[in-house]
Each structure stands twice: as C-alpha cells, then as structure tokens.
Design an enzyme around this catalytic site. Sequence first.
Site, PDB file in Angstrom:
ATOM      1  N   GLY A   1       0.766  -1.240   0.000  1.00 12.85           N
ATOM      2  CA  GLY A   1       0.000   0.000   0.000  1.00 12.85           C
ATOM      3  C   GLY A   1       0.795   1.287   0.000  1.00 12.85           C
TER       4      GLY A   1
ATOM      5  N   ASP B   1       7.861  -6.240  13.835  1.00 12.90           N
ATOM      6  CA  ASP B   1       6.459  -6.124  14.243  1.00 12.90           C
ATOM      7  C   ASP B   1       6.399  -4.921  15.168  1.00 12.90           C
ATOM      8  OD1 ASP B   1       4.010  -6.238  15.510  1.00 12.90           O
ATOM      9  OD2 ASP B   1       4.011  -8.422  15.701  1.00 12.90           O
ATOM     10  N   VAL B   2       5.804  -3.834  14.712  1.00 20.26           N
ATOM     11  CA  VAL B   2       5.848  -2.599  15.512  1.00 20.26           C
ATOM     12  C   VAL B   2       4.965  -2.657  16.764  1.00 20.26           C
ATOM     13  CG1 VAL B   2       6.512  -1.091  13.585  1.00 20.26           C
ATOM     14  CG2 VAL B   2       4.085  -1.356  14.163  1.00 20.26           C
TER      15      VAL B   2
ATOM     16  N   TYR C   1      -9.792   2.695  15.562  1.00 24.77           N
ATOM     17  CA  TYR C   1      -8.952   3.361  14.547  1.00 24.77           C
ATOM     18  C   TYR C   1      -9.039   4.884  14.697  1.00 24.77           C
ATOM     19  CZ  TYR C   1      -7.092   4.317   9.829  1.00 24.77           C
ATOM     20  OH  TYR C   1      -6.344   4.768   8.761  1.00 24.77           O
TER      21      TYR C   1
ATOM     22  N   LYS D   1      -5.883   7.402  15.535  1.00 18.65           N
ATOM     23  CA  LYS D   1      -5.391   8.412  14.583  1.00 18.65           C
ATOM     24  C   LYS D   1      -5.556   9.825  15.144  1.00 18.65           C
ATOM     25  CE  LYS D   1      -4.068   5.599  11.279  1.00 18.65           C
ATOM     26  NZ  LYS D   1      -2.643   5.450  10.909  1.00 18.65           N
TER      27      LYS D   1
END
Length: 256
Positions: free
Chosen positions: A25, A67-68, A161, A165
């Site tokens: 992406g 892997d964050v 989400y 954000k």
Amino acid sequence: MSQIDLFTQFRLDGKVAIITGASSGLGARFARVLHEAGAKVALTARRVDRLQQLAAELPGALAVQCDVSQSDQREAMVKQVAEHFGGVDILINNAGIGITKGIESETLEDFREVLEVNTTAVWHLSKLCGEHMVPKKSGVIVNVASILGLVASTPIKQANYNASKGAVITLTRELGVQWARKGIRVNALCPGWFLTEMTAGMESDEGAQRLIQQNSPMPRMGEEHELDGAILFMASDASSFMTGQCIIIDGGWTAR
Ligand SMILES: NC(=O)c1ccc[n+]([C@@H]2O[C@H](COP(=O)([O-])OP(=O)(O)OC[C@H]3O[C@@H](n4cnc5c(N)ncnc54)[C@H](OP(=O)(O)O)[C@@H]3O)[C@@H](O)[C@H]2O)c1
C-alpha cells in the site's frame, strides 16, 4: 532565466529514511518516492518477503523485519538501521491497522491492539529515532494519520482506529513543538479513502462506493500517486518552516 532553484529543496540525497509498513500500500509507495528523491531507505514490516522484493528494486535499500506492536522489535529495528547506514534522518510512521466493528462488539483487546500499532509504536519509534536526531539537531518525522483522526467514520464503524489516529495528530503537534528548537520537525499526513489492502473490496462494494459518491466532493477514492507530492514535501527541506501540522488529502471529504 529564473534564479529560483525550485527542485533542489525536495532532494533527499544521502538521507537515511525509515518507512514502517513498507510491505504494501501507501508505505511501499512512500519508500519508492523517497528513494527516487535520493534517500537511503530502510523498509520495515512483518512480511519480510515483500520487503525484500521491494528492496531488490531500490538499490541500496535495507529490508528489516519488525512487528511494531513489539517494543523490543522496535528497538532492534532502529538500532539495526542506524548501525547499517550510520544514523537516521527521516522516520515515516506509516504502519497501521483498523478493526471494523461497532462499539458494542469491539473488545478491549481490539482497542489495545490497534492503539499499540497505530499510536504507541508511533510514540516509541519517534523517541528512538529522536535519539539519533537530537544530537545532530536535524531530523524529520512524518506520521501517517488519517482524516478519521479528525472526523467520524460511521457508517464504517471503527472507534479503535479513529481514537488511534486522533491521538497521532495530537502527538504530532506536541512533538513538533517539543522538538522545534532542536531541529526536528514532526508533521502528519491525513489521507482520505485510498485503495490499498486496508480498504480492499471497497472498490467493488456497492455500499462503499455509494458512501464515497455521496460524501466526497471529488466522488472517487484517491490513487496512491496522489500522495507523492505531500510525502516528499513533508520529508524534505521544502517544508523547512512547517512543524506540528497536518496535510489533509481527501478529495474534499473534510471540507464539507
Ligand atoms: N488506505 C486508506 O484509505 C488510508 C487512509 C488514511 C490513512 N491510512 C493509513 O495509511 C497507512 C498505510 O495503510 P495502507 O492503506 O497502505 O494499508 P495496508 O496496505 O494494509 O498497509 C499497512 C501496512 O502496515 C503494516 N503493518 C500492520 N501491522 C503491523 C505491525 N504489527 N508491525 C509492522 N507493520 C505492520 C503492514 O505490513 P505487514 O502486514 O507486512 O506487517 C503494511 O505494510 C496506515 O497507517 C493507515 O491507517 C490509509
């Protein structure tokens, strides 16, 4: 002939840039853009095979599995990149996830999982890269937030989400101000709806397309290349007097 050297300020020659979520992406696209502008790119995500494929196309690129959501992996990744390239100049905090369900079905685990990847990792990676930037009094961080950090997303329901954000946008402001006198700039990109793995299926879903048609002044989803200018602007000296801010690219969604 014009005396303005317009394009040099967009160059990133020799700069070391970490791009998280570079396996697909927007992140893969951002990596291509920064590399094209001259940066040495470190590509990170969990799917290392995808990173290696991309690295093979970008001479000098480094692929690092990370892997964050795991703090020890975040630390190891930044250390590896800094040792390999001799520092870190640019951090693109792009890795992100969302869990689409109404608040009644959303679990505490869902919320914590999304916050860890989308917000805590952004905070931690900024701190870790800051250790390399502050002594040099130079560095750039771009956090990939979302318009859903600014406005509600329902009928697509994902409170996890939106909260994550929104926090990234506020974190961007605070770090931008904390580091303004230390030579580090921190800004956020807020994309609207773009077709990637995260939004897969929206292009063929009648309801989703109706939502876009009815609510987006430009009645379509964005295309990856439509973020090229903004990411390069924010990552480069072209935005040298900008910090703590967001750029919204959403076809007018939030202007209504
Ligand atoms: N597409 C949109 O409409 C849109 C709009 C606004 C904002 N955004 C934001 O743009 C960013 C990129 O998303 P995208 O649309 O390009 O979606 P995507 O194709 O699903 O990319 C998400 C990336 O994040 C990585 N990632 C997810 N969990 C991770 C973890 N635990 N550790 C490391 N990497 C992880 C994935 O890599 P692995 O699976 O290989 O780990 C992948 O590379 C996200 O922050 C997203 O919230 C997207």
